[in-house]
Write an enzyme that holds these catalytic residues in place. Structure first.
Site, PDB file in Angstrom:
ATOM      1  N   GLN A  75       0.843  -1.151   0.000  1.00 51.13           N
ATOM      2  CA  GLN A  75       0.000   0.000   0.000  1.00 51.13           C
ATOM      3  C   GLN A  75       0.894   1.221   0.000  1.00 51.13           C
ATOM      4  OE1 GLN A  75      -2.619  -0.395   3.411  1.00 51.13           O
ATOM      5  NE2 GLN A  75      -4.094  -1.314   2.041  1.00 51.13           N
ATOM      6  N   SER A 158      -7.344   3.527  -5.126  1.00 53.67           N
ATOM      7  CA  SER A 158      -7.482   3.866  -3.711  1.00 53.67           C
ATOM      8  C   SER A 158      -7.771   2.603  -2.903  1.00 53.67           C
ATOM      9  CB  SER A 158      -8.648   4.842  -3.552  1.00 53.67           C
ATOM     10  OG  SER A 158      -8.958   5.022  -2.197  1.00 53.67           O
ATOM     11  N   ASP A 159      -7.212   2.526  -1.687  1.00 51.36           N
ATOM     12  CA  ASP A 159      -7.668   1.489  -0.777  1.00 51.36           C
ATOM     13  C   ASP A 159      -9.134   1.770  -0.510  1.00 51.36           C
ATOM     14  OD1 ASP A 159      -7.882  -0.596   1.006  1.00 51.36           O
ATOM     15  OD2 ASP A 159      -6.133  -0.034   2.183  1.00 51.36           O
ATOM     16  N   TRP A 160      -9.877   0.754  -0.106  1.00 48.30           N
ATOM     17  CA  TRP A 160     -11.323   0.901   0.078  1.00 48.30           C
ATOM     18  C   TRP A 160     -11.596   2.081   1.008  1.00 48.30           C
ATOM     19  CZ3 TRP A 160     -10.247  -1.766  -3.523  1.00 48.30           C
ATOM     20  CH2 TRP A 160     -10.106  -3.137  -3.602  1.00 48.30           C
ATOM     21  N   ALA A 162     -10.506   4.998   1.143  1.00 48.37           N
ATOM     22  CA  ALA A 162      -9.409   5.907   1.476  1.00 48.37           C
ATOM     23  C   ALA A 162      -9.483   7.222   0.700  1.00 48.37           C
ATOM     24  CB  ALA A 162      -8.060   5.238   1.223  1.00 48.37           C
TER      25      ALA A 162
END
Length: 173
Positions: A75, A158-160, A162
């Site tokens: 990440q 994007s991370d969930w 984020a």
């Protein structure tokens, strides 16, 4: 995986991840997870040694993508600490990690650079902030470092949950 110190095993683990994804009809594998492991709970990271993580990241990416699946290296960047979702402060609140350029380049970037060399299709931007800017909106990191310096040509995801604004699209997301 890091405990093996073995790039061939990293490649084979990538092939296995990719094959399993393809069997399940999944196109994008959320791997490898290459952040520097600062806490014991970082079980899916590649350890505490940036050189070792880099040496294992490139073959794992190549293994995943040899199957027709796409690797999403995660990440980006500096996501070294966070509490699990569900109680108190957690990743969604975005810890702010402050790094000077030397620390960033020597500790946090080598595995991502290896992922780019390996041809990773995607990079996942983390929840946290880096030097005061959300990773999903950090133009210096997403454009200046990831794209211009490392030569990444894929997409940044994007991370969930984020991402916090549509303006992030203009900043490299």
């Amino acid at each position: 995986l890091a405990a093996t110190f073995n790039p061939e095993i990293a490649y084979r683990s990538g092939v296995l991840l990719g094959e399993e994804a393809r069997v399940m009809g999944i196109d994008v594998v959320l791997a490898p997870f290459v952040n520097f492991a600062r806490l014991p709970g970082s079980s899916n990271a590649l350890g505490e040694d940036p050189l070792l993580a880099a040496q294992l990241t490139e073959p794992q990416v190549r293994g995943i993508q040899s199957t027709g699946a796409l690797a999403m290296t995660q990440q980006f960047i500096g996501a070294t600490q966070g509490l699990h979702r569900g109680g108190g402060l957690n990743a969604e609140h975005g810890w702010d990690f402050v790094f000077d350029d030397r620390t960033l380049h020597e500790i946090h970037l080598p595995a991502f650079e290896a992922a780019v060399r390996g041809g990773t299709a995607s990079i996942m931007a983390a929840y946290n902030m880096q030097n005061g800017a959300l990773n999903t909106e950090n133009e210096r990191s997403l454009v200046g470092i990831l794209r211009n310096e490392l030569g990444f040509a894929g997409w940044v995801n994007s991370d969930w949950n984020a991402n916090r604004s549509v303006g992030s699209i203009n900043k490299g997301l």
